[in-house]
Scaffold this motif. Structure first.
Motif, PDB file in Angstrom:
ATOM      1  N   GLY A 281      23.024 -20.458  27.361  1.00  0.00           N
ATOM      2  CA  GLY A 281      23.416 -19.118  26.931  1.00  0.00           C
ATOM      3  C   GLY A 281      22.228 -18.289  26.487  1.00  0.00           C
ATOM      4  O   GLY A 281      21.075 -18.564  26.818  1.00  0.00           O
ATOM      5  N   ARG A 282      22.541 -17.210  25.741  1.00  0.00           N
ATOM      6  CA  ARG A 282      21.512 -16.342  25.144  1.00  0.00           C
ATOM      7  C   ARG A 282      20.673 -15.607  26.190  1.00  0.00           C
ATOM      8  O   ARG A 282      19.565 -15.165  25.879  1.00  0.00           O
ATOM      9  CB  ARG A 282      20.553 -17.144  24.250  1.00  0.00           C
ATOM     10  N   GLU A 283      21.143 -15.495  27.428  1.00  0.00           N
ATOM     11  CA  GLU A 283      20.325 -14.832  28.439  1.00  0.00           C
ATOM     12  C   GLU A 283      20.004 -13.395  28.045  1.00  0.00           C
ATOM     13  O   GLU A 283      18.865 -12.938  28.182  1.00  0.00           O
ATOM     14  CB  GLU A 283      21.037 -14.848  29.806  1.00  0.00           C
ATOM     15  N   THR A 284      21.014 -12.682  27.528  1.00  0.00           N
ATOM     16  CA  THR A 284      20.796 -11.287  27.129  1.00  0.00           C
ATOM     17  C   THR A 284      19.827 -11.199  25.960  1.00  0.00           C
ATOM     18  O   THR A 284      18.896 -10.391  25.960  1.00  0.00           O
ATOM     19  CB  THR A 284      22.132 -10.634  26.743  1.00  0.00           C
ATOM     20  N   GLU A 285      20.031 -12.061  24.947  1.00  0.00           N
ATOM     21  CA  GLU A 285      19.143 -12.044  23.783  1.00  0.00           C
ATOM     22  C   GLU A 285      17.718 -12.404  24.161  1.00  0.00           C
ATOM     23  O   GLU A 285      16.758 -11.824  23.652  1.00  0.00           O
ATOM     24  CB  GLU A 285      19.650 -13.018  22.712  1.00  0.00           C
ATOM     25  N   LEU A 286      17.568 -13.362  25.077  1.00  0.00           N
ATOM     26  CA  LEU A 286      16.224 -13.781  25.485  1.00  0.00           C
ATOM     27  C   LEU A 286      15.499 -12.646  26.200  1.00  0.00           C
ATOM     28  O   LEU A 286      14.313 -12.380  25.941  1.00  0.00           O
ATOM     29  CB  LEU A 286      16.321 -15.008  26.395  1.00  0.00           C
ATOM     30  N   LYS A 309      18.427 -19.659  15.741  1.00  0.00           N
ATOM     31  CA  LYS A 309      17.283 -18.747  15.708  1.00  0.00           C
ATOM     32  C   LYS A 309      16.014 -19.437  16.189  1.00  0.00           C
ATOM     33  O   LYS A 309      15.270 -18.889  17.000  1.00  0.00           O
ATOM     34  CB  LYS A 309      17.074 -18.215  14.281  1.00  0.00           C
ATOM     35  N   LEU A 312      16.003 -20.173  19.973  1.00  0.00           N
ATOM     36  CA  LEU A 312      15.782 -18.957  20.756  1.00  0.00           C
ATOM     37  C   LEU A 312      14.326 -18.512  20.662  1.00  0.00           C
ATOM     38  O   LEU A 312      13.718 -18.128  21.671  1.00  0.00           O
ATOM     39  CB  LEU A 312      16.707 -17.839  20.255  1.00  0.00           C
ATOM     40  N   ILE A 421      21.042 -12.813  14.926  1.00  0.00           N
ATOM     41  CA  ILE A 421      21.502 -13.821  15.874  1.00  0.00           C
ATOM     42  C   ILE A 421      22.770 -14.451  15.306  1.00  0.00           C
ATOM     43  O   ILE A 421      22.756 -15.020  14.211  1.00  0.00           O
ATOM     44  CB  ILE A 421      20.429 -14.916  16.103  1.00  0.00           C
ATOM     45  N   LEU A 424      27.154 -18.389  19.548  1.00  0.00           N
ATOM     46  CA  LEU A 424      27.312 -18.201  20.980  1.00  0.00           C
ATOM     47  C   LEU A 424      28.675 -17.582  21.273  1.00  0.00           C
ATOM     48  O   LEU A 424      29.594 -17.634  20.455  1.00  0.00           O
ATOM     49  CB  LEU A 424      27.206 -19.546  21.703  1.00  0.00           C
ATOM     50  N   ASP A 441      29.728 -19.631  26.779  1.00  0.00           N
ATOM     51  CA  ASP A 441      28.526 -20.327  26.292  1.00  0.00           C
ATOM     52  C   ASP A 441      28.829 -21.406  25.263  1.00  0.00           C
ATOM     53  O   ASP A 441      28.281 -22.520  25.324  1.00  0.00           O
ATOM     54  CB  ASP A 441      27.547 -19.310  25.696  1.00  0.00           C
TER      55      ASP A 441
END
Length: 965
Positions: A281-286, A309, A312, A421, A424, A441
């Motif tokens: 997951g976290r594709e957008t945040e990354l 956190k 990421l 953050i 998910l 996610d």
């Protein structure tokens, strides 16, 4: 200064100025050991007596203890005057304290060296190894070897031995990083024989063998540990050990001896650890994080403990290595307890050594002044001031340096970009099928981590619903989900779901190599809670009574100090200020409502923890009582306000506060507070009816009305009246009639004319459901007269509306139309959107039955729009049914069938029965559609409608009823 040293990493030994001080008597040695274990704090007399003599001390115990203390003073500091201020062994008010200097106890020196090594392990493994070797060299045998059987020493012996093994594992890891694999194989073989359940030692041995060209031996080592774990624990190897096995099988390049840059010949210098698990997951945040780091020089990731956190931040650093040619460095701060050492840890990581004429900060500035580098400052919350000051200094001196910080609180300096953050993504309501869950996610994380331990675990029909519930109730927090996944192989997802109310005792199976604060869910929250001030803790505890969020006004009303409470020792601060600080520290989240009102909420995990702390403080009853009082005032205010033009606003407010309303009802019932329970249910009809919560409503009403305790007649009558109305809609005519007649009697007894009028409306509706239209008309005419006597226009409009319904049921279509027109006229002065929507729907139905299909569209369309704005579920179901009839009348039988299927699905979802006079219309429409379309086409269209969401079905009805269309 004294040069006395105390050695406990082995048999107890005391050394003064290089000479042993013999302490031969057993009781004196035990007394000294207990004082040393006090850690520089006063040890109470009763604890010392218990340690020396157990549960049966002699009558002379206190006097004998004083004698022993005097003898110890003489032995430890010969020549010193007794009672002088510099006594090494001091007498306190309730006990005795050994005032040893820093570093005088070998165990303290050992822990200090291990902490220093941790700060250098990534950037300088050679220095870390030297520090760890020095630390381990302090050991002369088992800790407190001559007190192995003493009860008072058990805990400290266990702790020190665990630290020793951990330091040994870290020293071996440094050896492997330095290419000393051939030199440690023999040592590792001996260690796994003595500590067969320490998987980290087995991992080190497998890596050493593999790097020494002994792949077969490494694989055989895996088989040995797998069999040993199965035989002794009935467990499988841990995920890291299994991944290492797989990596050896495929000759993974990550197992090769690290080069000087740490990640390969072409990578810029760094000390980033290789990930042991996949990043989910976290594709957008990354992607956003990479963009931020390209534009801003200080980015801080904030969020509650366990939100991911650090993971990421490390993934961003790892995937962005090429963007920082002068290096990316992880600075681990979690284990650091002294703010003045932050610069030392950063310097140690970067290999910057101390200089006698210059400060470390100045040297760091010189080192980074022109560097295009990234510093990842991980876990800053407990050192926030020192980290902020250092970050500001370094960034002010360098234009190319980037800092990525993780903290439960922002650093609070100029130029900082903050990103919160959270957990998910979790499944939406009702998303419980494998197809709906496979790309969510939080579910992906749970399934992958659980599958690593239990290869048979799959996301399938029998596990999907429980897997979704675990993900939701754990707020999507990666740490909590991974802890839950660790128990799937032993408990199964259904048992975990059933035990989530006790999550802090359930979720305790974290990785043995994880930081202590990440090994259990409680430890993760303890860490954050421990950083709060006393007033912040009090507010955090009290906020736990809110379910589903709260406003600032609500927090001030419920959580303020009671007027009769003594003022706390610490200075009182406004709730708004304390709440803002809890938001800053990621323990409370914010959101704006549709009305643009700032709203706050706590994750379920934090609410559970806060509730436990509230109980420990003895404040549960008082705070929940205040919460129930606040909710009651809100609901009763809404019950009156919802009758007017502000109905939309108040219904949204009630739905938003539904969690708090349920919590207040639950508490009032558990507390035996009959009056609050009765008053609450007596004011809840607007929400329960309009949003279709009929089953829940009748359950609450039944509980409240069954409670003992004195209640004013009008309060009980209102609750009975609500039951009558909702039971009638559910088709339970007997319950509706019984409750309505009791309510009417109580209202008459209290001379409440308006109450009688309202109850007669519900009795009339019950008569419509029973098919007795004459009785219905009689009761509703009486209701209209009583409403006129009361001078209540709102009640008059509803009486007229119910009379129009009776006319429609009796096929008096012109009369029904006239009554709705009269109702609308009265509503002009009242402004009740719900009553108006029903009047328009009844007019549309009467016009349709008169055969004037085109004329029926306009009132139907307006009525549907009113129900849509109110989110009135039953009203939308009826409106959709009528829209289907008009669609069939224009010849589109398939679309009519789709809409009929949707209408029935919506009605079934709230448990409302079909009105008796509507049933023949429905049967006729279904029979016509089945004959026209044929069985297969009818079934396909019906099922299509059944699958439509409420919003999609309403949009279809609005389109089909629109006169312009």
């Amino acid at each position: 200064m004294s040069t006395t040293r105390f050695l406990i990493l082995g048999p107890l030994q005391v050394v003064h100025e290089g000479q042993d001080i013999p302490i031969r008597r057993g009781k004196l040695r035990a007394l000294l050991a207990m004082l040393l274990l006090g850690g520089g704090r006063s040890v109470p007399v009763d604890r010392l007596i218990g340690g020396l003599w157990g549960d049966d001390p002699p009558d002379t115990a206190i006097k004998t203890l004083q004698t022993y203390i005097s003898q110890l003073r003489t032995l430890l500091e010969p020549g010193r005057d007794p009672g002088s201020s510099g006594d090494l062994l001091a007498t306190e008010h309730t006990g005795y304290r050994l005032r040893a200097e820093p570093g005088a106890i070998d165990a303290s020196r050992f822990e200090s060296l291990v902490e220093q090594a941790a700060g250098r392990s990534g950037a300088d493994p050679a220095a870390a190894r030297d520090l760890l070797a020095e630390a381990l060299g302090l050991w002369r045998g088992p800790a407190l070897a001559d007190f192995a059987d003493a009860h008072f020493a058990e805990g400290e012996i266990t702790r020190l031995e665990e630290l020793r093994l951990t330091a040994l594992e870290q020293r071996l890891a440094a050896d492997l990083a330095l290419g000393r694999h051939d030199l440690v194989i023999a040592e590792l073989r001996d260690l796994v024989r003595h500590h067969p359940l320490r998987e980290t030692l087995w991992e080190h041995l497998m890596v050493a063998l593999y790097r020494g060209g002994q792949q077969a031996a490494a694989l055989e080592t895996y088989d040995q540990v797998r069999r040993r774990l199965a035989e002794e624990l009935g467990a499988d190897p841990s995920p890291p050990l299994r991944r290492l096995h797989a990596a050896i099988l495929r000759h993974d390049a990550t197992l090769d001896l690290p080069t000087g840059d740490g990640l390969g010949h072409d990578a810029p210098p760094n000390n980033l650890p290789a990930p042991l698990t996949s990043f989910i997951g976290r594709e957008t945040e990354l992607a956003e994080l990479h963009a931020l780091l390209a534009d801003r020089r200080l980015v801080t990731l904030t969020g509650v403990g366990g939100a991911g956190k650090s993971r990421l931040a490390l993934e961003a650093a790892r995937t962005g290595l090429a963007g920082h040619p002068d290096g990316s460095w992880l600075i681990e701060l979690a284990a650091l307890t002294q703010p003045n050492l932050v610069a030392h840890v950063v310097a140690a990581t970067l290999g910057v050594r101390e200089h006698p004429q210059r400060t470390l900060v100045d040297q760091l500035v010189d080192r980074l002044r022109t560097a295009d580098a990234l510093l990842v400052l991980d876990n800053c919350e407990h050192l926030i001031g020192a980290v902020a000051e250092l970050a500001h200094t370094l960034l002010s001196a360098s234009t190319r340096l980037r800092i990525l910080a993780t903290s439960r609180e922002r650093l609070g300096i100029t130029g900082e970009a903050v990103r919160q953050i959270s957990g998910l993504a979790v499944p939406g309501p009702g998303a419980d099928s494998p197809a709906a869950l496979k790309d969510v996610d939080a579910v992906r994380l749970l399934v992958e981590r659980a599958g690593a331990l239990d290869p048979d675990f799959r996301l399938q029909a029998d596990t999907a619903a429980a897997t979704a519930q675990i993900s939701r109730r754990l707020d999507g927090l990666p740490l909590a989900i991974e802890l839950a996944a660790a128990s799937v192989n032993s408990l199964g997802v259904d048992h975990i779901t059933a035990r989530l109310d006790d999550r802090f005792r359930l979720l305790t199976r974290g990785s043995r190599t994880a930081p202590a604060r990440h090994q259990t869910l409680r430890a993760a929250v303890d860490w954050s809670y421990g950083l709060l001030t006393a007033p912040e803790r009090r507010l955090f505890n009290r906020l736990s009574v809110f379910a589903g969020g709260f406003t600032l006004d609500a927090a001030e009303a419920v959580c303020a100090e009671p007027d009769d409470a003594p003022e706390p020792d610490d200075a009182l601060e406004p709730i708004a200020v304390l709440l803002a600080r809890l938001v800053d520290k990621s323990l409370v989240a914010t959101a704006s409502t549709a009305a643009d009102t700032r709203r706050y909420r706590m994750l379920e995990t934090l609410r559970t923890y806060g509730g436990e702390r509230l109980a420990e403080a003895g404040e549960t009853d008082r705070t929940r009582d205040r919460h129930a009082t606040y909710v009651l005032t809100l609901v009763e205010t809404a019950n009156t306000a919802v009758r007017g033009a502000q109905q939309f606003v108040w219904l949204r407010r009630l739905e938003t506060e539904h969690g708090n309303i349920r919590a207040a009802l639950t508490w009032a019932h558990a507390r035996g507070d009959t009056l609050t329970s009765i008053r609450l249910v007596g004011a809840m009809q607007p929400l329960w009816d309009r949003h279709g919560h009929y089953s829940e409503a009748l359950r609450w009403l039944g509980q409240a009305l069954a409670m003992d305790g004195p209640v004013p007649a009008t309060a009980r009558a209102r609750a009975l009246d609500v039951m009558a109305g909702l039971a009638a809609i559910r088709g339970d005519v007997r319950q509706a009639t019984d409750a309505g007649e009791q309510a009417a009697a109580l209202f008459r007894q209290a001379d409440d004319v308006a109450g009688v009028a309202r109850t007669l409306q519900h009795l009339g509706l019950a008569a419509v459901y029973s098919g007795d239209l004459g009785q219905a008309d009689k009761r509703l005419e009486e209701s209209l007269r009583q409403a006129q006597v009361a001078g209540d226009g709102w009640l008059q409009s509803w009486s007229l509306l119910f009379l129009a319904l009776v006319a429609l049921a009796g096929a008096e279509h012109e009369r029904a139309t006239d009554l709705t027109a009269e109702c609308e006229t009265v509503l002009g002065a009242v402004g009740d959107p719900e009553c108006l929507a029903w009047a328009l729907i009844i007019r549309a139905a009467a016009t349709w039955r008169l055969g004037r299909h085109d004329a029926a569209r306009a009132p139907l369309h307006r009525g549907l729009r009113g129900f849509h704005d109110l989110r009135h579920v039953w009203g939308l179901s009826i409106g959709l049914f009528l829209a289907a009839q008009l669609t069939g009348a224009r010849g589109d039988t398939r679309q009519m069938t789709v809409m009929l299927g949707a209408s029935e699905a919506i009605r079934d979802s709230i448990g409302v029965v079909v009105l008796p006079f509507v049933q023949p219309w429905l049967v006729e429409a279904v029979a016509y559609a089945g004959t026209t379309l044929g069985a297969e086409a009818f079934s396909e269209a019906w099922n299509t409608g059944q699958a439509l969401s409420l919003d999609a079905a309403n949009a279809l009805a609005l389109r089909e009823s629109d006169p312009a269309t």
